[in-house]
Design a protein around this motif. Structure first.
Motif, PDB file in Angstrom:
ATOM      1  N   LEU A 248       0.824  -1.210   0.000  1.00  0.00           N
ATOM      2  CA  LEU A 248       0.000   0.000   0.000  1.00  0.00           C
ATOM      3  C   LEU A 248       0.860   1.263   0.000  1.00  0.00           C
ATOM      4  N   GLU A 251       1.906   2.881  -3.110  1.00  0.00           N
ATOM      5  CA  GLU A 251       0.878   3.517  -3.941  1.00  0.00           C
ATOM      6  C   GLU A 251       0.242   4.758  -3.308  1.00  0.00           C
ATOM      7  N   VAL A 252       0.130   4.778  -1.966  1.00  0.00           N
ATOM      8  CA  VAL A 252      -0.608   5.855  -1.300  1.00  0.00           C
ATOM      9  C   VAL A 252       0.154   6.345  -0.080  1.00  0.00           C
ATOM     10  N   GLN A 256      -3.450   7.013   4.489  1.00  0.00           N
ATOM     11  CA  GLN A 256      -4.386   6.275   3.651  1.00  0.00           C
ATOM     12  C   GLN A 256      -4.047   4.778   3.669  1.00  0.00           C
ATOM     13  N   ALA A 257      -2.733   4.471   3.666  1.00  0.00           N
ATOM     14  CA  ALA A 257      -2.314   3.073   3.721  1.00  0.00           C
ATOM     15  C   ALA A 257      -2.772   2.411   5.020  1.00  0.00           C
TER      16      ALA A 257
END
Length: 288
Positions: A248, A251-252, A256-257
């Motif tokens: 995660l 990507e973020v 947010q992860a």
């Protein structure tokens, strides 16, 4: 003793040994005006043994809803009623909930006359943790529904207690072993307080094999108890959680992860955040 008028007495009766009927229960059943029984034929045998001649009326799972107004009318006339099941404490996997609820809502006194309970009797001799337990009653009769219920309980940390019948005990134990594993500690209590009372304990694999090997162990009434699952340490995320967070974080942002990882793994955000910030520092990810 003097009984209260316009009152419903919820009376526990023996689960096997007739000597377990308390003196108070016997007196109440002798003095009330009417006894609502799950099976009047069964209760009449108990009454004959103790010389009780109180009138009986049938209240069971198929007619309870229709009988409640009639019994409330009896209470309205000032009569004293008692509720009994075939054995043990009423309402524990037995009818009576609607009557008790209706009587309380109508303002009548509902008085417990406690006594035998196969649930508590089994727990008292099982040697499993009893500070916290979950009573699941009877599992669904259909295999798919039973397996789904057991799967939902696999992570439950409290001691699990079930009732089971003779014609399903073998397949029930097989499904439990599939859901909880061979090594989960189990105790089966059979025919409590009766002539052929038996306790069978060990791992689920051992208990299932013991029941399967002896036809006599598949007869009677059963209480099945399982030790709860080991509590998961949420402060110590495992390798899979770390892997999810690492993916995660590619990507973020961290917040947010963490939010997504909490939804995916069921872990608490505060524990995940500490791990995520550590991973992010090594990855040189921006913490936002």
């Amino acid at each position: 003793m003097s009984l209260q008028s316009a009152a419903l007495y919820v009376v526990a009766t023996p689960i096997g040994n007739l000597q377990d009927l308390s003196p108070r229960a016997r007196e109440v059943l002798s003095q009330v005006d009417l006894v609502a029984a799950e099976d009047t034929r069964h209760t009449r045998q108990l009454f004959r043994h103790f010389g009780i001649d109180t009138p009986l009326t049938a209240v069971h799972e198929h007619n309870e809803r229709e009988r409640v107004p009639e019994l409330l009318a009896e209470l309205a006339a000032g009569r004293r009623l008692a509720l009994v099941s075939d054995a043990g404490t009423p309402l524990v996997s037995d009818p009576g909930f609607r009557l008790v609820r209706a009587a309380r809502l109508a303002g009548y006194r509902v008085i417990a006359v406690p006594g035998p309970s196969s649930l508590l009797a089994a727990l008292s001799v099982a040697g499993l943790p009893t500070d916290r337990f979950v009573f699941e009653g009877f599992l669904p009769a259909k295999p798919a529904a039973r397996r789904a219920r057991l799967a939902a309980l696999a992570a439950e940390t409290r001691t699990l207690v079930f009732f089971e019948s003779s014609h399903r005990i073998a397949e029930c134990l097989a499904d439990m072993r599939a859901a909880f594993g061979d090594a989960r500690e189990a105790v089966v209590a059979r025919e409590l307080t009766k002539l052929f009372e038996e306790l069978l304990g060990g791992t689920l694999a051992e208990v299932e094999a013991g029941v399967a090997a002896d036809a006599n162990r598949r007869r009677g009434e059963f209480v099945v108890m399982l030790q709860g699952a080991e509590a998961r340490d949420e402060q110590a995320p495992d390798a899979e959680v770390e892997r999810v967070l690492a993916i995660l974080l590619d990507e973020v942002p961290v917040k947010q992860a963490v939010s997504l990882a909490a939804r995916l793994t069921g872990r608490r955000k505060n524990a995940l955040y500490a791990l995520a910030t550590s991973i992010a520092a090594h990855k040189k990810v921006v913490i936002e």
